[in-house]
Write a protein that holds these residues in place. Structure first.
Motif, short mmCIF file in Angstrom:
data_model
loop_
_atom_site.label_atom_id
_atom_site.label_comp_id
_atom_site.label_asym_id
_atom_site.label_seq_id
_atom_site.Cartn_x
_atom_site.Cartn_y
_atom_site.Cartn_z
N THR A 1 19.72 37.49 38.36
CA THR A 1 19.03 36.21 38.24
C THR A 1 19.57 35.20 39.24
O THR A 1 20.79 35.06 39.41
CB THR A 1 19.19 35.65 36.81
OG1 THR A 1 18.60 36.55 35.89
CG2 THR A 1 18.50 34.29 36.68
N THR A 2 18.67 34.49 39.92
CA THR A 2 19.07 33.45 40.86
C THR A 2 18.80 32.08 40.26
O THR A 2 17.94 31.92 39.39
CB THR A 2 18.29 33.56 42.18
OG1 THR A 2 16.88 33.34 41.92
CG2 THR A 2 18.48 34.94 42.80
N PRO B 1 17.15 33.91 31.08
CA PRO B 1 17.16 34.21 32.52
C PRO B 1 16.17 35.32 32.84
O PRO B 1 16.11 36.33 32.13
CB PRO B 1 18.61 34.64 32.78
CG PRO B 1 19.14 35.04 31.45
CD PRO B 1 18.44 34.20 30.43
N PRO B 2 15.38 35.16 33.92
CA PRO B 2 14.30 36.11 34.19
C PRO B 2 14.68 37.34 34.99
O PRO B 2 13.90 38.28 35.08
CB PRO B 2 13.30 35.25 34.99
CG PRO B 2 14.17 34.28 35.72
CD PRO B 2 15.32 33.98 34.81
N GLY B 3 15.87 37.37 35.59
CA GLY B 3 16.17 38.44 36.53
C GLY B 3 17.35 39.33 36.18
O GLY B 3 17.94 39.95 37.08
N ALA C 1 22.87 40.02 31.15
CA ALA C 1 22.26 39.27 32.24
C ALA C 1 23.20 38.15 32.64
O ALA C 1 24.12 37.79 31.91
CB ALA C 1 20.90 38.71 31.81
N SER D 1 23.21 34.05 34.32
CA SER D 1 22.37 32.86 34.45
C SER D 1 23.14 31.76 35.17
O SER D 1 23.97 31.08 34.55
CB SER D 1 21.93 32.36 33.07
OG SER D 1 21.28 31.09 33.18
N SER E 1 15.14 30.86 40.75
CA SER E 1 14.12 31.44 39.85
C SER E 1 14.13 30.72 38.51
O SER E 1 13.09 30.57 37.86
CB SER E 1 14.37 32.93 39.66
OG SER E 1 15.56 33.18 38.93
N GLU E 2 15.30 30.25 38.07
CA GLU E 2 15.39 29.52 36.81
C GLU E 2 14.90 28.09 36.97
O GLU E 2 14.24 27.55 36.08
CB GLU E 2 16.83 29.54 36.31
CG GLU E 2 17.33 30.95 35.98
CD GLU E 2 18.74 30.96 35.43
OE1 GLU E 2 18.90 31.09 34.21
OE2 GLU E 2 19.68 30.83 36.24
N ARG F 1 9.20 36.29 25.70
CA ARG F 1 10.41 36.69 26.42
C ARG F 1 11.47 37.15 25.43
O ARG F 1 11.49 36.69 24.28
CB ARG F 1 10.95 35.49 27.23
CG ARG F 1 9.96 34.90 28.23
CD ARG F 1 10.12 35.53 29.58
NE ARG F 1 11.37 35.13 30.18
CZ ARG F 1 11.56 33.96 30.83
NH1 ARG F 1 10.56 33.07 30.92
NH2 ARG F 1 12.72 33.68 31.39
#
Length: 340
Positions: free
Chosen positions: A88-89, A82-84, A17, A19, A92-93, A228
């Protein structure tokens, strides 16, 4: 020694991912210190004065940044996974950071102070909405010091992911995780050593782990949040070379290598401080695929680099001999990674 224990199912679901938040945190720590990495020198020189002025003008910023640069335990609200995934953008964080309650922020800061190797206090933590203030700080630092360079940095990070994905496909996770950081390592059949300090082991759930590269030169940290996957942030291969040690004059080093193997091959070897494909090298250096391919063949025959197949592509990386020849410190800077 802290171990991350992971079973085969969790390992099979682990992934990479990105971040932007972690990249910004890394940039803040780098800007708070003297620059020791050649490839970051131009960026550091351009941005440090403004960043230091921000520290001097805002006790909240100064307190948080200086604590992060001198503690074994980063505050919890700065280490959320990081969620995406790879998409991840930053926004969003930041939304997640802004939602962290003041009581949770203060509690984790107290723990960070207790595990710092320098003396700190929390006199700077005044008022309320600490999570929202932190999110706004990171947004401003991103906009002023990181965003303009993100395209190059993201390319560097994606190349590290491509390289490790190739190792994963060919050899499995233990090889892909090799030398992610100075202290991390695969241990036994089911564990990743995160660091060598005392602490409880973590059990990785069935959703696996996230592995998150950043372009900062040193350090790694673990991100966690209830429900998570754990995320291990690590310095991308070639991003900063060595963290310590004396550097040779970069111009002199580059001239010497060019005289030895030719300017075109020296440029490729220097660029391969970060693994890349033939087409990536051609685009970065402004050369034809045929020219780059010919240089790569010669460098492979000389055992200065190796190629790893990833699907239909071959990702090239320097060997130890190639690192020595290129001096993987002064010569590891890519013009595409940090424009001057």
């Amino acid at each position: 020694m802290v171990l991350l224990r992971v079973d085969p199912l969790g390992l099979s679901r682990s992934r990479f991912a990105l971040s932007p938040f972690a990249e910004t945190l890394s940039a803040m720590i780098v800007l708070s210190r003297p620059c020791t990495d050649f490839w970051l020198a131009a960026w550091h020189a351009r941005h440090q004065a403004a960043f230091r002025a921000r520290l001097d003008a805002d006790p909240f910023t100064r307190g948080l940044v200086m604590l992060c640069g001198s503690t074994k335990y980063l505050p919890d609200h700065l280490v959320l996974p990081p969620p995406g995934g790879m998409g991840t953008t930053l926004e969003s964080e930041l939304v997640e950071v802004a939602r962290v309650p003041d009581t949770a922020v203060r509690s984790s800061l107290v723990r960070s102070v207790a595990q710092s190797w320098e003396a700190h206090d929390l006199d700077w933590l005044t008022g309320h909405a600490h999570g929202a203030r932190t999110a706004e700080l990171f947004r401003e630092v991103w906009q002023e010091h990181v965003a303009a360079h993100w395209a190059g940095r993201r390319a560097l990070l994606e190349r590290d992911v491509t390289y490790r994905a190739g190792l994963l496909a060919a050899h499995g996770w233990p090889r892909a995780l090799h030398q992610m950081s100075r202290r991390s390592a695969w241990v036994g059949a089911d564990a990743i050593r995160f660091n060598d300090r005392p602490g409880p082991d973590r059990v990785v759930g069935p959703d696996g782990m996230l592995f998150v590269p950043v372009s900062g030169p040193c350090g790694a940290w673990l991100c966690e949040a209830p429900g998570r996957p754990y995320a291990l942030v690590y310095p991308a291969r070639g991003a900063g070379g060595q963290c310590e040690g004396e550097r040779l004059d970069p111009a002199r080093s580059e001239r010497a290598v060019a005289r030895l193997i030719g300017a075109g091959r020296a440029a490729i070897l220097r660029e391969l401080a970060r693994p890349a494909t033939t087409s990536e090298l051609a685009a970065l250096l402004g050369q034809s695929l045929g020219t780059v391919g010919g240089h790569l063949a010669v460098l492979r025959e000389a055992d200065l680099l190796v190629g790893t197949r990833v699907g239909r592509r071959v990702v090239y990386q320097r060997t130890e001999l190639g690192d020595l020849l290129a001096d993987a410190g002064p010569g590891s800077a890519s013009s595409a990674a940090e424009p001057t």
